[in-house]
Motif scaffolding. Sequence first.
Motif, PDB file in Angstrom:
ATOM      1  N   SER A 143       8.321  13.472  -2.753  1.00 43.76           N
ATOM      2  CA  SER A 143       8.099  12.861  -1.544  1.00 43.76           C
ATOM      3  C   SER A 143       7.393  13.887  -0.651  1.00 43.76           C
ATOM      4  N   SER A 144       6.824  13.675   0.484  1.00 41.36           N
ATOM      5  CA  SER A 144       5.990  14.648   1.151  1.00 41.36           C
ATOM      6  C   SER A 144       5.848  14.288   2.747  1.00 41.36           C
ATOM      7  N   THR A 145       5.697  15.279   3.585  1.00 37.88           N
ATOM      8  CA  THR A 145       5.232  15.129   4.969  1.00 37.88           C
ATOM      9  C   THR A 145       3.926  16.111   4.936  1.00 37.88           C
ATOM     10  N   SER A 146       3.611  16.019   6.233  1.00 44.10           N
ATOM     11  CA  SER A 146       2.182  16.852   6.537  1.00 44.10           C
ATOM     12  C   SER A 146       2.331  18.477   6.174  1.00 44.10           C
ATOM     13  N   ASP A 147       3.677  18.930   6.139  1.00 37.43           N
ATOM     14  CA  ASP A 147       3.730  20.178   6.037  1.00 37.43           C
ATOM     15  C   ASP A 147       4.939  20.526   5.137  1.00 37.43           C
ATOM     16  N   PRO A 183      12.898  14.872  -6.235  1.00 43.22           N
ATOM     17  CA  PRO A 183      14.272  14.934  -5.456  1.00 43.22           C
ATOM     18  C   PRO A 183      15.315  13.762  -5.933  1.00 43.22           C
ATOM     19  N   ALA A 184      15.074  12.807  -6.816  1.00 42.53           N
ATOM     20  CA  ALA A 184      15.776  11.459  -7.070  1.00 42.53           C
ATOM     21  C   ALA A 184      15.852  10.991  -8.541  1.00 42.53           C
ATOM     22  N   ILE A 185      15.662  12.031  -9.479  1.00 43.89           N
ATOM     23  CA  ILE A 185      15.420  11.426 -11.002  1.00 43.89           C
ATOM     24  C   ILE A 185      17.064  11.097 -11.177  1.00 43.89           C
ATOM     25  N   PRO A 186      17.097   9.790 -11.551  1.00 42.31           N
ATOM     26  CA  PRO A 186      18.318   9.340 -11.970  1.00 42.31           C
ATOM     27  C   PRO A 186      18.755  10.231 -13.405  1.00 42.31           C
ATOM     28  N   ILE A 199       4.302 -10.966  -4.543  1.00 42.56           N
ATOM     29  CA  ILE A 199       3.776  -9.738  -5.115  1.00 42.56           C
ATOM     30  C   ILE A 199       4.251  -8.660  -4.800  1.00 42.56           C
ATOM     31  N   ASP A 200       4.931  -8.541  -3.571  1.00 46.55           N
ATOM     32  CA  ASP A 200       5.361  -7.296  -2.924  1.00 46.55           C
ATOM     33  C   ASP A 200       6.259  -6.456  -3.641  1.00 46.55           C
ATOM     34  N   ALA A 201       7.294  -7.178  -4.340  1.00 49.78           N
ATOM     35  CA  ALA A 201       8.253  -6.243  -5.183  1.00 49.78           C
ATOM     36  C   ALA A 201       7.342  -5.566  -6.211  1.00 49.78           C
ATOM     37  N   SER A 202       6.740  -6.078  -6.852  1.00 49.87           N
ATOM     38  CA  SER A 202       5.765  -5.288  -7.942  1.00 49.87           C
ATOM     39  C   SER A 202       5.381  -3.892  -7.512  1.00 49.87           C
ATOM     40  N   MET A 203       4.656  -4.258  -6.152  1.00 48.17           N
ATOM     41  CA  MET A 203       4.095  -3.071  -5.637  1.00 48.17           C
ATOM     42  C   MET A 203       5.137  -1.868  -5.144  1.00 48.17           C
ATOM     43  N   GLY A 204       6.069  -2.378  -4.457  1.00 47.54           N
ATOM     44  CA  GLY A 204       7.136  -1.602  -3.989  1.00 47.54           C
ATOM     45  C   GLY A 204       8.039  -0.656  -4.944  1.00 47.54           C
ATOM     46  N   LEU A 205       8.028  -1.330  -6.092  1.00 50.66           N
ATOM     47  CA  LEU A 205       8.714  -0.776  -7.464  1.00 50.66           C
ATOM     48  C   LEU A 205       7.954   0.501  -7.798  1.00 50.66           C
ATOM     49  N   THR A 206       6.649   0.179  -7.725  1.00 47.32           N
ATOM     50  CA  THR A 206       5.890   1.644  -8.178  1.00 47.32           C
ATOM     51  C   THR A 206       6.129   2.727  -7.185  1.00 47.32           C
ATOM     52  N   SER A 207       6.083   2.354  -5.943  1.00 45.71           N
ATOM     53  CA  SER A 207       6.265   3.051  -4.787  1.00 45.71           C
ATOM     54  C   SER A 207       7.474   3.926  -4.824  1.00 45.71           C
ATOM     55  N   ALA A 208       8.676   2.940  -5.279  1.00 44.48           N
ATOM     56  CA  ALA A 208      10.118   3.759  -5.263  1.00 44.48           C
ATOM     57  C   ALA A 208      10.181   4.821  -6.334  1.00 44.48           C
ATOM     58  N   ILE A 209       9.457   4.417  -7.551  1.00 44.68           N
ATOM     59  CA  ILE A 209       9.636   5.366  -8.485  1.00 44.68           C
ATOM     60  C   ILE A 209       8.750   6.505  -8.357  1.00 44.68           C
ATOM     61  N   ILE A 210       7.629   6.689  -7.597  1.00 44.52           N
ATOM     62  CA  ILE A 210       6.812   7.733  -7.073  1.00 44.52           C
ATOM     63  C   ILE A 210       7.761   8.499  -6.086  1.00 44.52           C
ATOM     64  N   GLU A 211       8.616   7.856  -5.427  1.00 47.45           N
ATOM     65  CA  GLU A 211       9.491   8.553  -4.471  1.00 47.45           C
ATOM     66  C   GLU A 211      10.391   9.278  -5.092  1.00 47.45           C
ATOM     67  N   TYR A 258       0.807  -1.327  -0.165  1.00 50.99           N
ATOM     68  CA  TYR A 258       0.034   0.007   0.040  1.00 50.99           C
ATOM     69  C   TYR A 258       0.866   1.291   0.074  1.00 50.99           C
ATOM     70  N   TRP A 259       2.276   1.442  -0.158  1.00 50.34           N
ATOM     71  CA  TRP A 259       3.010   2.488  -0.232  1.00 50.34           C
ATOM     72  C   TRP A 259       2.545   3.245  -1.374  1.00 50.34           C
ATOM     73  N   GLN A 260       2.189   2.824  -2.398  1.00 47.85           N
ATOM     74  CA  GLN A 260       1.982   3.607  -3.561  1.00 47.85           C
ATOM     75  C   GLN A 260       0.613   3.957  -3.714  1.00 47.85           C
ATOM     76  N   ALA A 261      -0.484   3.602  -2.761  1.00 46.75           N
ATOM     77  CA  ALA A 261      -1.833   3.721  -2.961  1.00 46.75           C
ATOM     78  C   ALA A 261      -2.161   5.209  -2.959  1.00 46.75           C
ATOM     79  N   LEU A 262      -1.706   5.723  -1.797  1.00 44.03           N
ATOM     80  CA  LEU A 262      -2.370   7.255  -1.695  1.00 44.03           C
ATOM     81  C   LEU A 262      -1.582   8.089  -2.488  1.00 44.03           C
ATOM     82  N   SER A 263      -0.447   7.997  -2.604  1.00 42.19           N
ATOM     83  CA  SER A 263       0.543   9.011  -3.402  1.00 42.19           C
ATOM     84  C   SER A 263       0.176   8.760  -4.829  1.00 42.19           C
TER      85      SER A 263
END
Length: 585
Positions: free
Chosen positions: A545-549, A555-558, A529-541, A212-217
């Motif tokens: 990236s964000s915090t509440s404020d 920040p990290a485009i290769p 299946i988790d690596a498939s999900m986590g890869l999407t999150s990594a590219i979004i990161e 679910y790391w990718q879901a909200l972002s």
Amino acid sequence: MKQQDPPLKYQTYSDGDKMVIRVTGSDGGEYGAVMKLCPDGGSCKSFIDVTWSQQTSSLPLMWGLEMEHRNTVRISDAKSITAVIKFYINTDDGEREIKRLCHELDELNCNYDELLARHVAVHQEIFDRLAIEIEDGMPTEDGSNDRLLLQAYQGQAPAELLVKEFDIGRYLLMCCSNEDGLPPTLQGTFNGDYFPAWNSFYVHNENTQMFYWQALSGRMPEVMGAMFHYFENFVPDYQTNAKNLFGCRGIFIPLVGAANTGLLQDPQAHEINFTGCAAWIASHFYDYYLYTGNEAFLKEHALPFMEQVALFYEDYLTMDQDGKYTIFPSNSPENAPSNSVEENTDLGIVMNPGIPTTYNSTIDTALVKEIFTNVADVYEKFGIHQDKQVQYREMVKKLRAYRINSDGALAEWIPEKHKDNYAHRHLSHIYPFFPGHELTKENAPKLVQAVKIAVDKRLSVGLASQTGWSLVHLANIYARLDEGDKALECLDVLARTCVGKNLFTYHNDYRGMGVTLDVILGKRAPYQIDASMGLTSAIIEMMMSSTSDALRIAPAIPKRWIRGKIATMSARCGCDCAVSWDYQS
């Protein structure tokens, strides 16, 4: 010795254009499936296939043959075949369920194009909320999976392959997590084995969260419903766990979970000793509010769940002689201090006692700090429970500070007696930096530098111990560290070792070679299946990236990705974000 009955008994047969399987488990419960075969042209009928097999050569020819009857389906002269399958589970009346499924299949239009159109209508609006394009100048010829993987095997994963993987990660989560169902297991809902690795159960010390790391972002808040309902439904069971195991109020979520109960199923010490699952899951409840601004959800769902977690730690923490809280038992998931190996000098052998009981692990400390802080912040927002606000903020101050070890790395355990073990796949102690966001370069530069050293140690010392999902976890952390090239390097390793021809990911190197963990369960690398999900999150990161404020853009485009764009992502601070770049302009 009497031979034990097999755990599963099954029966298969055909009926007209349908094939049926009925399976009875050792507990007497039945599950099964009906598959309808829909040929385009030609004929389809069931029949008895008779074959002869010679059983012994010591008898005359005809006496030594045994006749076998197989009830099957024969399709002739068809241009194509569409197979549609429906399942039933947990029943004591299989005949009734089979009759029901046959009727439903007969009512269904089995035209492939119409079935696909119906499927697309369910997913396309959500899928189209986020789109990505990346160019790296690498020629990809026909763009087939085989060609892309052959390029990745040479050392660098082409951007076209990673864009496909990015989209697959989103699609898989949409398909196996919705309001009316369960969250994904280790194999999602795509397991094809009778005896899947780890029984295809839930693991709540990393894997469930990574889904679910990718879901909200990634602008898919709908998929969170399955996760929230699953954990909320088992709160009474989790309360029983907390009371019976520790004598505490609140909730204790076991590391290993099942679909039908929240009670502890596996009593291994390292699983009981990790109390952080509930707090880690609670962070997703709070994140949903941060991303969506949904105050009704915060009040009716997130806060009640978070309060149960905080209540547990009120009772669980003990005060030491220095006036600081001790978290004991404590565990850093599935890892052990490097000095936990014991020598038996009398026998002249070295014994590994497994994963020992520790205290004040870094992840436990971070999770306790996070849950108390978040609950206090919500109380302050709603202007309620002033006394609890003060209590929780004071308890946070009495937790032990994170430790930097002699290598300059963030220590996995706060006590100096627990020595770091870098050769391990889990990165639990990085939690306050990622997936948490307590530590940032702005508020804790020394600790963030210690995070970087700790992660570098995992790659340089423990690369052989990494797995598919841990490589994408590393990629997420490097992206948060603004190390886009390092993040991409992790995805390169993943692509050439743990990605199959259908672009599904595996727990370890499915070819039995390469640099990743050489553990073969069932004589082959398990699909997971988790690596498939986590890869999407990594590219979004890499893109945001964000915090509440705060919001950090690109920040990290290769450098290898010479140009591209992504739109539209969501941030914890309540805004949406699109990014485009061109390193050659």
